[in-house]
Write an enzyme that holds these catalytic residues in place. Sequence first.
Site, PDB file in Angstrom:
ATOM      1  N   ILE A   1      18.624   3.793 -21.725  1.00  0.00           N
ATOM      2  CA  ILE A   1      18.652   2.660 -20.807  1.00  0.00           C
ATOM      3  C   ILE A   1      19.169   3.090 -19.442  1.00  0.00           C
ATOM      4  O   ILE A   1      18.604   2.716 -18.407  1.00  0.00           O
ATOM      5  CB  ILE A   1      19.490   1.509 -21.400  1.00  0.00           C
ATOM      6  CG1 ILE A   1      18.747   0.889 -22.588  1.00  0.00           C
ATOM      7  CG2 ILE A   1      19.800   0.460 -20.341  1.00  0.00           C
ATOM      8  CD1 ILE A   1      19.520  -0.203 -23.306  1.00  0.00           C
TER       9      ILE A   1
ATOM     10  N   ASP B   1      27.355  11.042 -16.284  1.00  0.00           N
ATOM     11  CA  ASP B   1      27.282  11.082 -17.736  1.00  0.00           C
ATOM     12  C   ASP B   1      28.203  12.199 -18.206  1.00  0.00           C
ATOM     13  O   ASP B   1      28.601  13.069 -17.418  1.00  0.00           O
ATOM     14  CB  ASP B   1      25.850  11.335 -18.223  1.00  0.00           C
ATOM     15  CG  ASP B   1      25.627  10.859 -19.654  1.00  0.00           C
ATOM     16  OD1 ASP B   1      25.137   9.730 -19.830  1.00  0.00           O
ATOM     17  OD2 ASP B   1      25.959  11.618 -20.585  1.00  0.00           O
TER      18      ASP B   1
ATOM     19  N   ASP C   1      33.856  12.293 -18.276  1.00  0.00           N
ATOM     20  CA  ASP C   1      34.230  11.829 -19.610  1.00  0.00           C
ATOM     21  C   ASP C   1      35.032  10.545 -19.432  1.00  0.00           C
ATOM     22  O   ASP C   1      36.210  10.570 -19.047  1.00  0.00           O
ATOM     23  CB  ASP C   1      35.070  12.888 -20.322  1.00  0.00           C
ATOM     24  CG  ASP C   1      35.483  12.464 -21.724  1.00  0.00           C
ATOM     25  OD1 ASP C   1      35.165  11.321 -22.124  1.00  0.00           O
ATOM     26  OD2 ASP C   1      36.135  13.266 -22.419  1.00  0.00           O
TER      27      ASP C   1
ATOM     28  N   TYR D   1      32.362  -2.685 -31.998  1.00  0.00           N
ATOM     29  CA  TYR D   1      31.438  -2.665 -30.859  1.00  0.00           C
ATOM     30  C   TYR D   1      31.226  -4.072 -30.318  1.00  0.00           C
ATOM     31  O   TYR D   1      31.285  -4.307 -29.102  1.00  0.00           O
ATOM     32  CB  TYR D   1      30.107  -2.072 -31.305  1.00  0.00           C
ATOM     33  CG  TYR D   1      29.024  -2.081 -30.248  1.00  0.00           C
ATOM     34  CD1 TYR D   1      29.009  -1.127 -29.243  1.00  0.00           C
ATOM     35  CD2 TYR D   1      28.012  -3.043 -30.266  1.00  0.00           C
ATOM     36  CE1 TYR D   1      28.010  -1.137 -28.269  1.00  0.00           C
ATOM     37  CE2 TYR D   1      27.016  -3.051 -29.306  1.00  0.00           C
ATOM     38  CZ  TYR D   1      27.020  -2.105 -28.308  1.00  0.00           C
ATOM     39  OH  TYR D   1      26.031  -2.113 -27.352  1.00  0.00           O
TER      40      TYR D   1
ATOM     41  N   LYS E   1      32.042  -5.599 -26.450  1.00  0.00           N
ATOM     42  CA  LYS E   1      31.051  -6.205 -25.567  1.00  0.00           C
ATOM     43  C   LYS E   1      31.400  -7.660 -25.244  1.00  0.00           C
ATOM     44  O   LYS E   1      31.129  -8.140 -24.136  1.00  0.00           O
ATOM     45  CB  LYS E   1      29.662  -6.099 -26.179  1.00  0.00           C
ATOM     46  CG  LYS E   1      29.134  -4.670 -26.245  1.00  0.00           C
ATOM     47  CD  LYS E   1      29.047  -4.033 -24.858  1.00  0.00           C
ATOM     48  CE  LYS E   1      28.386  -2.669 -24.893  1.00  0.00           C
ATOM     49  NZ  LYS E   1      28.266  -2.066 -23.547  1.00  0.00           N
TER      50      LYS E   1
ATOM     51  N   VAL F   1      16.805  -2.317 -28.277  1.00  0.00           N
ATOM     52  CA  VAL F   1      15.878  -1.434 -27.570  1.00  0.00           C
ATOM     53  C   VAL F   1      15.984  -0.063 -28.229  1.00  0.00           C
ATOM     54  O   VAL F   1      17.057   0.543 -28.252  1.00  0.00           O
ATOM     55  CB  VAL F   1      16.226  -1.329 -26.065  1.00  0.00           C
ATOM     56  CG1 VAL F   1      15.316  -0.323 -25.375  1.00  0.00           C
ATOM     57  CG2 VAL F   1      16.109  -2.696 -25.401  1.00  0.00           C
TER      58      VAL F   1
END
Length: 283
Positions: free
Chosen positions: A13, A32, A55, A148, A152, A181
């Site tokens: 993404i 990244d 990181d 997770y 979020k 996705v």
Amino acid sequence: MAHVLVTGAAGGIGGAIAEEFAAQGALLSLADRDPRALTSVAARLGGQAATHTADLTDPDAPSALVEAAWAGHGPVDVLVNAAGVYPSLDMLDVDAHAWDRLFAVNLRAPVLTTGAFARLAVTAGRPGAVVNISSGSALRARPGGGPYASSKAALEMATRAAALELGEHGIRVNAVSPGFVQVSSDCNPVSAEYAAAIGANPLGRPGDPRDIARAVCWIAGPDASWITGEVLRVDGGSSTGALHLPRIWQPGDTRATSLATTPAASTRPGATPLAAPSEGPTR
């Protein structure tokens, strides 16, 4: 030319978001933790992007990243927090280390990058836009996805809180919440069984990273200049309800709740008898 900083840019993404902004002529700073994958993404963009290895579990990394991007390519106009990890972790088995690492990447890092970006923008007297990448899990937990989902859900509230406080400075903060996705990811692998179970949606096709990228570019851009504090669900309609469940009632079926089990109607003169509840058997 807008300067856009994208974290998690080596992911499926994040990379699609970088490509979409590049197609619109943006100047890009990509971040990244995987330098090789990051270089590959930058190469696909034809050398239009600066790369930063970071990181984000390091508490000092988010601020340092924003400052480095700002110093290297000039003021940042758009910050996209796309970095995230999705381990399969049951609530029964979660420990402090796993929980803290998950929240460091999925919540603390975007909060800290947003703060660093806002401080620089306010000092420079510049407006800006932040887009956080959330998830449908913020609304609906799944087995093995509780930590997770929690991260979020917290990110969506942090998005609203930042929007509330930063609006007076001309800084908009929104989130885009993808449905499922399918992307190739060693960091966030999913099983074929999981993909098949979660992939159903009213529009009948799987999501593509470009679907998310286009939404991010739109909500970060001028056409959305009066939108802040919102979570844009880009999920083929999967958050509208449980598509896989059978209909509650079909002609000819036997009702789960019988009129015989309905509590006695009131004896008050003129009272209307109670209808059988539709939710399930009475207790």
